[in-house]
Write a protein that holds these residues in place. Structure first.
Motif, PDB file in Angstrom:
ATOM      1  N   TYR A 103       0.851  -1.194   0.000  1.00  0.00           N
ATOM      2  CA  TYR A 103       0.000   0.000   0.000  1.00  0.00           C
ATOM      3  C   TYR A 103       0.879   1.234   0.000  1.00  0.00           C
ATOM      4  O   TYR A 103       2.044   1.179   0.372  1.00  0.00           O
ATOM      5  CB  TYR A 103      -1.001   0.028   1.158  1.00  0.00           C
ATOM      6  CG  TYR A 103      -0.419  -0.069   2.547  1.00  0.00           C
ATOM      7  CD1 TYR A 103       0.176   1.021   3.160  1.00  0.00           C
ATOM      8  CD2 TYR A 103      -0.504  -1.252   3.268  1.00  0.00           C
ATOM      9  CE1 TYR A 103       0.688   0.937   4.441  1.00  0.00           C
ATOM     10  CE2 TYR A 103       0.008  -1.340   4.559  1.00  0.00           C
ATOM     11  CZ  TYR A 103       0.604  -0.248   5.133  1.00  0.00           C
ATOM     12  OH  TYR A 103       1.115  -0.328   6.403  1.00  0.00           O
ATOM     13  N   PRO A 156      -6.423   4.551   0.653  1.00  0.00           N
ATOM     14  CA  PRO A 156      -7.421   4.135   1.649  1.00  0.00           C
ATOM     15  C   PRO A 156      -6.939   2.924   2.462  1.00  0.00           C
ATOM     16  O   PRO A 156      -6.365   1.992   1.917  1.00  0.00           O
ATOM     17  CB  PRO A 156      -8.642   3.757   0.798  1.00  0.00           C
ATOM     18  CG  PRO A 156      -8.442   4.472  -0.493  1.00  0.00           C
ATOM     19  CD  PRO A 156      -6.956   4.552  -0.704  1.00  0.00           C
ATOM     20  N   GLN A 169      -7.891  -0.193   4.301  1.00  0.00           N
ATOM     21  CA  GLN A 169      -8.981  -1.154   4.430  1.00  0.00           C
ATOM     22  C   GLN A 169      -8.570  -2.468   5.084  1.00  0.00           C
ATOM     23  O   GLN A 169      -9.413  -3.195   5.579  1.00  0.00           O
ATOM     24  CB  GLN A 169      -9.562  -1.471   3.042  1.00  0.00           C
ATOM     25  CG  GLN A 169     -10.130  -0.262   2.333  1.00  0.00           C
ATOM     26  CD  GLN A 169     -11.290   0.357   3.089  1.00  0.00           C
ATOM     27  OE1 GLN A 169     -12.124  -0.332   3.651  1.00  0.00           O
ATOM     28  NE2 GLN A 169     -11.320   1.682   3.131  1.00  0.00           N
ATOM     29  N   LEU A 170      -7.273  -2.781   5.045  1.00  0.00           N
ATOM     30  CA  LEU A 170      -6.806  -4.076   5.523  1.00  0.00           C
ATOM     31  C   LEU A 170      -5.668  -3.939   6.522  1.00  0.00           C
ATOM     32  O   LEU A 170      -4.860  -3.016   6.444  1.00  0.00           O
ATOM     33  CB  LEU A 170      -6.317  -4.928   4.344  1.00  0.00           C
ATOM     34  CG  LEU A 170      -7.353  -5.291   3.291  1.00  0.00           C
ATOM     35  CD1 LEU A 170      -6.678  -5.860   2.053  1.00  0.00           C
ATOM     36  CD2 LEU A 170      -8.363  -6.280   3.849  1.00  0.00           C
ATOM     37  N   ALA A 185      -5.772   0.801   9.218  1.00  0.00           N
ATOM     38  CA  ALA A 185      -7.096   0.221   8.980  1.00  0.00           C
ATOM     39  C   ALA A 185      -7.933   0.238  10.259  1.00  0.00           C
ATOM     40  O   ALA A 185      -9.155   0.175  10.205  1.00  0.00           O
ATOM     41  CB  ALA A 185      -6.972  -1.209   8.456  1.00  0.00           C
ATOM     42  N   GLU A 187      -8.314   6.470   8.224  1.00  0.00           N
ATOM     43  CA  GLU A 187      -8.968   6.193   6.942  1.00  0.00           C
ATOM     44  C   GLU A 187      -7.957   5.974   5.828  1.00  0.00           C
ATOM     45  O   GLU A 187      -8.263   5.358   4.825  1.00  0.00           O
ATOM     46  CB  GLU A 187      -9.912   7.345   6.569  1.00  0.00           C
ATOM     47  CG  GLU A 187     -11.054   7.536   7.555  1.00  0.00           C
ATOM     48  CD  GLU A 187     -11.958   6.317   7.660  1.00  0.00           C
ATOM     49  OE1 GLU A 187     -12.306   5.730   6.617  1.00  0.00           O
ATOM     50  OE2 GLU A 187     -12.312   5.949   8.799  1.00  0.00           O
ATOM     51  N   THR A 191      -9.630  -7.954   7.280  1.00  0.00           N
ATOM     52  CA  THR A 191     -10.441  -6.774   6.981  1.00  0.00           C
ATOM     53  C   THR A 191     -10.656  -5.933   8.229  1.00  0.00           C
ATOM     54  O   THR A 191     -10.571  -6.418   9.362  1.00  0.00           O
ATOM     55  CB  THR A 191     -11.819  -7.156   6.417  1.00  0.00           C
ATOM     56  OG1 THR A 191     -12.559  -7.840   7.430  1.00  0.00           O
ATOM     57  CG2 THR A 191     -11.703  -8.021   5.172  1.00  0.00           C
ATOM     58  N   LYS A 192     -10.966  -4.690   8.000  1.00  0.00           N
ATOM     59  CA  LYS A 192     -11.243  -3.742   9.074  1.00  0.00           C
ATOM     60  C   LYS A 192     -12.376  -4.247   9.965  1.00  0.00           C
ATOM     61  O   LYS A 192     -12.326  -4.148  11.182  1.00  0.00           O
ATOM     62  CB  LYS A 192     -11.621  -2.408   8.420  1.00  0.00           C
ATOM     63  CG  LYS A 192     -11.662  -1.234   9.310  1.00  0.00           C
ATOM     64  CD  LYS A 192     -12.018   0.009   8.493  1.00  0.00           C
ATOM     65  CE  LYS A 192     -11.005   1.063   8.742  1.00  0.00           C
ATOM     66  NZ  LYS A 192     -11.216   2.294   8.033  1.00  0.00           N
ATOM     67  N   GLU A 193     -13.395  -4.831   9.359  1.00  0.00           N
ATOM     68  CA  GLU A 193     -14.566  -5.315  10.102  1.00  0.00           C
ATOM     69  C   GLU A 193     -14.206  -6.487  11.007  1.00  0.00           C
ATOM     70  O   GLU A 193     -14.585  -6.530  12.180  1.00  0.00           O
ATOM     71  CB  GLU A 193     -15.687  -5.715   9.145  1.00  0.00           C
ATOM     72  CG  GLU A 193     -16.286  -4.568   8.366  1.00  0.00           C
ATOM     73  CD  GLU A 193     -15.408  -4.065   7.208  1.00  0.00           C
ATOM     74  OE1 GLU A 193     -14.552  -4.840   6.699  1.00  0.00           O
ATOM     75  OE2 GLU A 193     -15.559  -2.892   6.835  1.00  0.00           O
TER      76      GLU A 193
END
Length: 157
Positions: free
Chosen positions: A53, A58, A60-61, A97, A101, A119-121
């Protein structure tokens, strides 16, 4: 001489304390990850020279290094970059993440690399079950919300 020696000792002490704190945090993260169901499908391979990255992209991970070495760097205003850290198996990256953001660093593969992507979630769910990390996560969220509110007020004026 005593001043130089005390600065050196102080620097060595702070480095040692930082390394111990990082080791404790790594051990705590590993405990959190043990409770997560991370499948082989979440593992990803990168070739030497690949960028995982970029700074400003962004976030996200979150990643766990399984194999290989990576370089974490920060872009300088003059277009160059500064190496912040070398990452090896067992290290983690992509904390943005969780707490931001966008990424504040660039990560590049120094060799063939295998990473586990989270994942972020999934990470948020895992952290919500750990008292220490949920406290840190909540504090960072409150700080971020306060920063966003202040920025909105400045924009309105």
């Amino acid at each position: 001489f005593n001043e130089v020696a005390s600065v050196h000792n102080s620097s060595a002490l702070s480095t040692s304390m930082r390394e111990r704190a990082e080791a404790r945090q790594r051990a705590r993260l590993l405990k959190v990850f043990e409770n997560m169901s991370v499948s082989l499908s979440q593992r990803r391979r990168f070739g030497k020279g690949a960028v995982v990255y970029q700074q400003g992209s962004p976030a996200q991970l979150f990643y766990i290094v399984n194999e290989g070495e990576l370089e974490m760097s920060v872009n300088k205003p003059d277009g160059g970059s500064v190496r912040v850290k070398t990452l090896r198996p067992g290290d983690h990256l992509g904390y943005d993440a969780i707490f931001s953001e966008v990424h504040d660093t660039t990560v590049t593969c120094l060799s063939e690399v295998e990473l586990t992507e989270v994942t972020k979630e999934v990470l948020g769910d895992a952290f919500s079950n750990d008292r220490y990390f949920s406290t840190i996560f909540e504090a960072r969220q409150q700080l971020r919300e306060g920063q966003l509110a202040a920025a909105s007020q400045e924009e309105a004026q």
